[in-house]
Motif scaffolding. Structure first.
Motif, PDB file in Angstrom:
ATOM      1  N   LEU A 121      54.948  69.229  54.181  1.00  0.00           N
ATOM      2  CA  LEU A 121      55.598  68.460  55.254  1.00  0.00           C
ATOM      3  C   LEU A 121      55.082  67.029  55.314  1.00  0.00           C
ATOM      4  CD1 LEU A 121      55.749  70.879  58.337  1.00  0.00           C
ATOM      5  CD2 LEU A 121      57.699  69.856  57.164  1.00  0.00           C
ATOM      6  N   VAL A 122      53.833  66.840  54.860  1.00  0.00           N
ATOM      7  CA  VAL A 122      53.206  65.501  54.942  1.00  0.00           C
ATOM      8  C   VAL A 122      52.770  65.003  53.558  1.00  0.00           C
ATOM      9  CG1 VAL A 122      52.457  65.661  57.351  1.00  0.00           C
ATOM     10  CG2 VAL A 122      51.013  66.632  55.546  1.00  0.00           C
ATOM     11  N   ASP A 123      53.386  65.591  52.496  1.00  0.00           N
ATOM     12  CA  ASP A 123      53.003  65.228  51.125  1.00  0.00           C
ATOM     13  C   ASP A 123      51.489  65.316  50.910  1.00  0.00           C
ATOM     14  OD1 ASP A 123      55.427  64.899  49.944  1.00  0.00           O
ATOM     15  OD2 ASP A 123      55.569  62.741  50.290  1.00  0.00           O
ATOM     16  N   GLY A 124      50.856  66.297  51.543  1.00  0.00           N
ATOM     17  CA  GLY A 124      49.421  66.503  51.345  1.00  0.00           C
ATOM     18  C   GLY A 124      48.508  65.603  52.159  1.00  0.00           C
ATOM     19  N   ARG A 125      49.078  64.672  52.941  1.00  0.00           N
ATOM     20  CA  ARG A 125      48.229  63.770  53.766  1.00  0.00           C
ATOM     21  C   ARG A 125      47.992  64.458  55.113  1.00  0.00           C
ATOM     22  NH1 ARG A 125      51.872  58.703  51.891  1.00  0.00           N
ATOM     23  NH2 ARG A 125      53.417  60.276  52.379  1.00  0.00           N
ATOM     24  N   LEU A 126      46.998  65.331  55.112  1.00  0.00           N
ATOM     25  CA  LEU A 126      46.849  66.293  56.212  1.00  0.00           C
ATOM     26  C   LEU A 126      46.540  65.642  57.555  1.00  0.00           C
ATOM     27  CD1 LEU A 126      44.904  69.124  54.330  1.00  0.00           C
ATOM     28  CD2 LEU A 126      47.378  68.847  54.620  1.00  0.00           C
ATOM     29  N   SER A 127      45.947  64.446  57.552  1.00  0.00           N
ATOM     30  CA  SER A 127      45.654  63.772  58.828  1.00  0.00           C
ATOM     31  C   SER A 127      46.937  63.436  59.586  1.00  0.00           C
ATOM     32  CB  SER A 127      44.835  62.501  58.592  1.00  0.00           C
ATOM     33  OG  SER A 127      45.541  61.626  57.724  1.00  0.00           O
ATOM     34  N   TYR A 128      48.076  63.357  58.867  1.00  0.00           N
ATOM     35  CA  TYR A 128      49.353  63.048  59.532  1.00  0.00           C
ATOM     36  C   TYR A 128      49.736  64.127  60.544  1.00  0.00           C
ATOM     37  CZ  TYR A 128      50.366  59.289  56.131  1.00  0.00           C
ATOM     38  OH  TYR A 128      50.337  58.152  55.358  1.00  0.00           O
ATOM     39  N   PHE A 129      49.194  65.367  60.368  1.00  0.00           N
ATOM     40  CA  PHE A 129      49.468  66.431  61.334  1.00  0.00           C
ATOM     41  C   PHE A 129      48.862  66.125  62.711  1.00  0.00           C
ATOM     42  CE2 PHE A 129      49.906  69.541  57.617  1.00  0.00           C
ATOM     43  CZ  PHE A 129      51.282  69.596  57.719  1.00  0.00           C
ATOM     44  N   LEU A 130      47.952  65.162  62.782  1.00  0.00           N
ATOM     45  CA  LEU A 130      47.373  64.747  64.066  1.00  0.00           C
ATOM     46  C   LEU A 130      48.094  63.531  64.626  1.00  0.00           C
ATOM     47  CD1 LEU A 130      43.571  65.125  63.282  1.00  0.00           C
ATOM     48  CD2 LEU A 130      45.109  66.749  64.406  1.00  0.00           C
ATOM     49  N   GLY A 131      48.951  62.916  63.814  1.00  0.00           N
ATOM     50  CA  GLY A 131      49.589  61.665  64.217  1.00  0.00           C
ATOM     51  C   GLY A 131      51.100  61.734  64.119  1.00  0.00           C
ATOM     52  N   ALA A 132      51.639  61.060  63.110  1.00  0.00           N
ATOM     53  CA  ALA A 132      53.095  60.877  63.016  1.00  0.00           C
ATOM     54  C   ALA A 132      53.870  62.181  62.892  1.00  0.00           C
ATOM     55  CB  ALA A 132      53.422  59.959  61.838  1.00  0.00           C
ATOM     56  N   VAL A 133      53.274  63.199  62.262  1.00  0.00           N
ATOM     57  CA  VAL A 133      53.975  64.484  62.113  1.00  0.00           C
ATOM     58  C   VAL A 133      53.208  65.549  62.912  1.00  0.00           C
ATOM     59  CG1 VAL A 133      55.073  66.060  60.463  1.00  0.00           C
ATOM     60  CG2 VAL A 133      54.692  63.689  59.826  1.00  0.00           C
ATOM     61  N   GLY A 134      52.750  65.145  64.089  1.00  0.00           N
ATOM     62  CA  GLY A 134      52.025  66.033  64.992  1.00  0.00           C
ATOM     63  C   GLY A 134      52.369  65.695  66.428  1.00  0.00           C
ATOM     64  N   MET A 135      51.430  65.956  67.318  1.00  0.00           N
ATOM     65  CA  MET A 135      51.669  65.757  68.749  1.00  0.00           C
ATOM     66  C   MET A 135      52.035  64.305  69.067  1.00  0.00           C
ATOM     67  SD  MET A 135      52.004  67.719  71.125  1.00  0.00           S
ATOM     68  CE  MET A 135      51.483  68.626  72.512  1.00  0.00           C
TER      69      MET A 135
END
Length: 347
Positions: A121-135
């Protein structure tokens, strides 16, 4: 197993500015043996966010926010990897996230409280789950779509305050992608203004430390303002609301300028601003993303598609090391970050 964690060392006081001395690094242990249903997770990234300032007070001022206890481990958005599991749905190597992730290098938790995420979902950029593709991204997209009333082809102008922060930087891009013809960001440095216009595709940006906001708004928004994504409150918001059109909409997302003050949330408005809202029939409703979680899955998919296709750019400020949680939090509260403030805990 020995682990490091961050606890609340002291409260800054309701009118106080938080400092690194309010945070304390400790060593603790996690059990070697897992109970049925538990997993051991290693923390990869942690998030610090403005709302956390309210949790530092004895009374957070919001029924949905639990205050942190002094000498207790702090928590917030986190993403990590499962190292061992006795929980049916999770196996070693799974990427998981939670909104109440302890500020700890490893922890043992019931697998049922974690959400398994697909790294694709984030092309492996896992920090995005806390930001743009997260809450953070959800707050931006659902705020714009539920309260902003953006309509393609309606020649609308959007203004975003706190525009270079985690939420504002996504909200402005959502406005652009959803059909606003002008998106103007307000932020606190020339470097941030440059990032908004050159990297994120904002039409214009205003540095409130250097420029007269009212004058620049009139130049940048010749047809007035139809949608205002409010992250800051205070005098900047008063200035923007004064230039809003009849029947326009304020998305009340946050009030960071007021978080170190002992005032209710949302903070009271000046008489002039209340009159502007009344006379121009401007809607200004508090937006709570938790009330729209039935729409979260579809919204996250949209954010993921925009990020992966390059239509939405993600800005991050990354600090390494759990010992720097307090420093990163205090810097974020003063606007030291561009985009989402992330703390990298492990590889």
């Amino acid at each position: 197993m020995k682990v490091q964690r961050i606890v609340l060392n002291s409260r800054p006081g309701k009118n106080g500015v938080p400092g690194p001395e309010n945070f304390r690094l400790e060593e603790t242990t996690v059990p070697a043996e897992l109970e049925e249903g538990e997993v051991l997770v290693r923390t990869l990234y942690l998030s610090v966010d403005p709302y956390m300032r309210c949790r530092m007070n004895e009374d957070s001022g919001a029924e949905y926010l639990t205050p942190w206890g002094v000498s207790e481990c702090m928590d917030g958005g986190g993403v990590g990897v499962v190292e061992s599991s006795r929980c049916g749905g999770l196996t070693e190597g799974d990427v998981v996230t939670s909104f109440s992730w302890p500020w700890q290098t490893h922890h043992v938790v019931k697998g049922s409280v974690l959400q398994k995420m697909d790294p694709q979902l984030v092309d492996g950029r896992l920090s995005y789950f806390l930001g743009a593709v997260g809450m953070t991204g959800l707050t931006a997209i659902l705020g714009v779509r539920e309260k902003g009333h953006v309509t393609k082809g309606a020649n609308q102008t959007m203004v975003v305050s706190g525009a270079a922060g985690a939420c504002g930087s996504v909200a402005g891009q959502v406005g652009r992608l959803d059909g606003c013809v002008r998106v103007v960001g307000i932020c606190g440095s020339d470097e941030k203004c440059k990032a908004l216009v050159e990297e994120l595709g904002f039409s214009a940006a205003i540095n409130y430390h250097q420029e007269d906001v009212a004058t620049r708004l009139r130049e940048c928004c010749p047809d007035g303002i139809d949608v205002y994504f409010d992250n800051v409150g205070g005098p900047i918001s008063d200035t923007i609301i004064a230039q809003m059109n009849n029947g326009s909409h304020v998305i009340l997302c946050g009030q960071i300028s007021q978080y170190n003050k002992d005032v209710p949330y949302p903070p009271p408005l000046s008489e002039g601003t209340q009159e502007a809202l009344r006379s121009k029939n401007i809607t200004r409703e508090r937006f709570m993303v938790l009330n729209y979680m039935d729409k979260a899955e579809a919204a996250l998919l949209q954010l993921s598609q925009w990020v992966k296709s390059g239509q939405m750019k993600v800005l991050e400020t990354v600090v390494s090391g759990i010992e720097n949680m307090g420093v990163a939090f205090c810097s974020m509260m003063k606007g030291g970050n561009i985009g989402k403030q992330i703390i990298k805990i492990s590889e």
